[in-house]
Scaffold this active site. Structure first.
Site, PDB file in Angstrom:
ATOM      1  N   LYS A 222       0.854  -1.338  -0.044  1.00 12.81           N
ATOM      2  CA  LYS A 222      -0.171   0.017  -0.154  1.00 12.81           C
ATOM      3  C   LYS A 222       0.760   1.181  -0.019  1.00 12.81           C
ATOM      4  O   LYS A 222       0.583   2.231  -0.672  1.00 12.81           O
ATOM      5  CB  LYS A 222      -1.012   0.023   1.252  1.00 12.81           C
ATOM      6  CG  LYS A 222      -2.315  -0.775   1.125  1.00 12.81           C
ATOM      7  CD  LYS A 222      -2.968  -0.860   2.698  1.00 12.81           C
ATOM      8  CE  LYS A 222      -3.888  -2.110   2.426  1.00 12.81           C
ATOM      9  NZ  LYS A 222      -4.342  -2.405   3.650  1.00 12.81           N
TER      10      LYS A 222
ATOM     11  N   ASP B 296     -11.522   2.747   3.981  1.00 15.40           N
ATOM     12  CA  ASP B 296     -11.842   1.352   3.866  1.00 15.40           C
ATOM     13  C   ASP B 296     -13.422   1.294   3.900  1.00 15.40           C
ATOM     14  O   ASP B 296     -13.921   0.362   3.657  1.00 15.40           O
ATOM     15  CB  ASP B 296     -11.505   0.675   5.539  1.00 15.40           C
ATOM     16  CG  ASP B 296     -10.396  -0.036   5.241  1.00 15.40           C
ATOM     17  OD1 ASP B 296     -10.095  -0.665   3.972  1.00 15.40           O
ATOM     18  OD2 ASP B 296      -9.418  -0.150   6.254  1.00 15.40           O
TER      19      ASP B 296
ATOM     20  N   GLN C 166      -4.858  -1.362   9.647  1.00 18.91           N
ATOM     21  CA  GLN C 166      -5.025  -2.825   9.015  1.00 18.91           C
ATOM     22  C   GLN C 166      -5.721  -3.705  10.087  1.00 18.91           C
ATOM     23  O   GLN C 166      -5.208  -3.829  11.138  1.00 18.91           O
ATOM     24  CB  GLN C 166      -3.560  -3.111   8.734  1.00 18.91           C
ATOM     25  CG  GLN C 166      -3.114  -4.359   8.178  1.00 18.91           C
ATOM     26  CD  GLN C 166      -3.654  -4.518   6.876  1.00 18.91           C
ATOM     27  OE1 GLN C 166      -3.647  -3.382   6.252  1.00 18.91           O
ATOM     28  NE2 GLN C 166      -4.200  -5.567   6.344  1.00 18.91           N
TER      29      GLN C 166
HETATM   30  N1  GUN Z   1      -6.982  -6.726   6.107  1.00 21.23           N
HETATM   31  C1  GUN Z   1      -7.090  -7.490   5.191  1.00 21.23           C
HETATM   32  N2  GUN Z   1      -8.079  -6.722   4.236  1.00 21.23           N
HETATM   33  C2  GUN Z   1      -8.131  -5.622   4.540  1.00 21.23           C
HETATM   34  C3  GUN Z   1      -8.601  -4.362   4.266  1.00 21.23           C
HETATM   35  O1  GUN Z   1      -9.338  -4.222   3.078  1.00 21.23           O
HETATM   36  N3  GUN Z   1      -8.798  -3.284   4.895  1.00 21.23           N
HETATM   37  C4  GUN Z   1      -8.187  -3.303   6.191  1.00 21.23           C
HETATM   38  N4  GUN Z   1      -8.211  -2.360   7.015  1.00 21.23           N
HETATM   39  N5  GUN Z   1      -7.641  -4.261   6.678  1.00 21.23           N
HETATM   40  C5  GUN Z   1      -7.615  -5.456   5.945  1.00 21.23           C
END
Ligand code: GUN
Length: 300
Positions: free
Chosen positions: A54, A121, A98
């Protein structure tokens, strides 16, 4: 029928290029740089890989990327304090915590402490409610990516029968809302669904998001249906050598591809779209925060 392969890797590159163009415009014409903060608590290896990826892509599209890596034993108060500071930081337009979080932290409490306008998100309860009532919201990245690919392939989805297999808050439920918003007739199937095969056989669109390797066989797929495979499952692959693994989706690719009209592969389908949509959401959040028109085609 042999399915057309929907190339998520190529599609995601196009979305990122579009995002990069808007970032340039925001910088040059408005003097603002979209900023994304990612918070990682603990040392989950898969999460570390995601976060690194990311960060790299955020920088590649010209945005400001901030990473906060906290110890696994970080207290809830410390984490909430960091989120409060990011909520008040005018250079940060998107905040992503996350998941999963270490067990001692209350995930709902933490997510709902993020400012809804910065919740890239789309997990905050306000955004969930806005999406469910058809109002402008931040839309969860993976279902948004699936929707973009479906719209690109079909044009209009109006009147199509869609089945979403899986009812998670991250994918299944928001995916169903998005398909409903595009006037599909939507069924949400899950582990207790009776006659899942029959339900899937009626669908023009199948979105598989259950996390069970290759659980959807080709003979469940209606001839010509579009299959979107959200699953990413790692299986042992001794045929490739000792200790080797391979990635598979939630659908049995070969048999489904033999009947579908279009299908997303794993890897290289939905996966790359998730980060592209995170970047798209950050641009959208930045435009909204600055009272600017938001880009077309980057959100639902
Ligand atoms: N963990 C796995 N996929 C995601 C996601 O799309 N967002 C977040 N915040 N954590 C994750």
């Amino acid at each position: 029928m042999t399915a057309m392969i929907i190339d998520g890797k190529e599609f995601a590159a196009r979305v990122r290029a579009k995002v990069a163009g808007h970032v340039t415009r925001l910088k040059d014409q408005h003097g603002v740089t979209p900023g994304l903060a990612v918070v990682l608590v603990g040392e989950d290896p898969a999460s570390q890989v995601y976060v690194r990826s990311k960060g790299k892509m955020t920088v590649e599209v010209g945005m400001k990327s901030v990473e906060h890596k906290l110890e696994a034993d970080t207290s809830e108060a410390e984490l909430l304090d960091l989120i409060a500071r990011l909520n008040n930081d005018p250079e940060i337009h998107g905040i992503l915590v996350q998941l999963p979080l270490p067990k001692h932290l209350d995930e709902d409490l933490v997510i709902n402490s993020i400012s809804p306008a910065k919740d890239v998100d789309g997990f905050h309860i306000s955004n969930v409610g806005l999406l469910g009532t058809g109002q402008k919201s931040m839309v969860p990245c993976t279902p948004l990516g699936c929707l973009m690919m479906l719209r690109d392939h079909h044009g209009s989805l109006s009147g199509m029968d869609a089945v979403v297999i899986g009812r998670s808050n991250i994918v299944g439920k928001p995916m169903a809302q998005l398909l409903l918003g595009d006037s599909c007739t939507v069924t949400i199937a899950h582990s207790r669904t009776k006659d899942l095969a029959d339900v899937v056989r009626r669908a023009d669109i199948v979105v598989a998001a259950v996390g069970r390797p290759e659980m959807v066989p080709g003979d469940w797929i209606k001839e010509g249906a579009t299959v979107i495979d959200v699953g990413i499952n790692r299986l042992d692959a001794p045929e490739k050598g000792e200790g080797k693994t391979r990635l598979v989706g939630d659908v049995d690719y070969d048999s489904c591809a033999a009947r579908a009209g279009a299908i997303t592969p794993v890897p290289g389908g939905v996966g790359p779209m998730t980060i592209a949509c995170l970047l798209a959401n950050t641009v959208t959040a930045c435009c909204r925060a600055n009272g600017l028109d938001e880009p077309e085609g980057l959100t639902a």
